[in-house]
Design an enzyme around this catalytic site. Structure first.
Site, short mmCIF file in Angstrom:
data_model
loop_
_atom_site.label_atom_id
_atom_site.label_comp_id
_atom_site.label_asym_id
_atom_site.label_seq_id
_atom_site.Cartn_x
_atom_site.Cartn_y
_atom_site.Cartn_z
CG HIS A 129 12.65 -5.27 -13.87
ND1 HIS A 129 13.37 -5.91 -14.86
CD2 HIS A 129 11.90 -6.24 -13.29
CE1 HIS A 129 13.07 -7.20 -14.86
NE2 HIS A 129 12.19 -7.42 -13.90
CG HIS A 189 -0.18 0.10 2.53
ND1 HIS A 189 0.18 1.30 3.11
CD2 HIS A 189 0.27 -0.87 3.36
CE1 HIS A 189 0.83 1.06 4.24
NE2 HIS A 189 0.91 -0.24 4.41
#
Length: 211
Positions: A145, A136
């Site tokens: 990446h 979150h």
């Protein structure tokens, strides 16, 4: 909708598998990084060959995905294509879990068993690899990446072009700069400056990747 996959390395095979698992897209073309068609013969990709006449980079009914694992290369190719961001597809494998409140940028690929939790923000042309966790309120920049099984816990910030290595963990609230490299298995408990490579548990700087 038609989909054009740009890239012919190992990463492109995974991206193609994800696209084939979705009902939304039909693969219309596979291009190399010079935007020439590649063809498959006995499981091997050959190219370049001439782009089929019925296909065009200007075909607005076709979306694109940059199936290239290298972050700098994806940025370079997107600049060369100069396509509007809305022309890039977002591909998420059916086993990925993406919160309804998460924001996912154009051209991003989300691989099997990845989790993107509430209020996370992911930039454009990012790769969220197999089994990675984006918790979150985490914010990922463009061309990032996150490697397989890496975990970014709540409120983490990751700058443009940064790669998080396989199995790395970043504790809550840590900020990582632009174009950094976090080594495989690292545990990041301190902020990471732009262009640094960090490794180990706890992670420590080992070099700058560019000046």
């Amino acid at each position: 909708m038609k989909l054009c996959i740009i890239g012919q390395g190992g990463h492109s095979k995974v991206v193609e598998d994800i696209a084939l698992s979705l009902d939304e897209y039909t693969i219309a073309a596979r291009l190399d990084d010079k935007f020439k068609c590649v063809e498959e013969k006995d499981g091997v990709l050959y190219g370049p060959i001439i782009l089929a006449k019925e296909l065009s980079l200007n075909d607005k009914s076709m979306k694109f995905v940059l199936a290239v694992g290298n972050n700098e290369a994806r940025k370079k190719i997107s600049g060369e294509l100069s396509l509007p961001l809305e022309r890039y597809a977002v591909l998420a494998h059916p086993t990925a879990v993406v919160s309804m409140s998460a924001k996912i940028g154009n051209g991003t690929v989300i691989m099997p068993n990845c989790i993107v939790n509430a209020a996370a923000t992911v930039g454009n042309h990012a790769i969220l690899n197999t089994g990675s966790v984006i918790e979150h309120d985490t914010i990922l920049g463009d061309y990032t990446h996150v490697s397989p099984n890496a975990a970014l816990t709540g409120g983490v910030g990751v700058g443009e072009g940064t790669q998080i290595g396989v199995g790395a963990t970043v504790i809550p609230g840590i900020q990582i700069g632009d174009w950094c490299m976090v080594g495989a298995g690292a545990t990041v408990i301190n902020p990471v400056n732009n262009f640094e490579t960090v490794a180990g548990t706890p992670a420590k700087p080992i070099t700058k990747v560019r000046v």
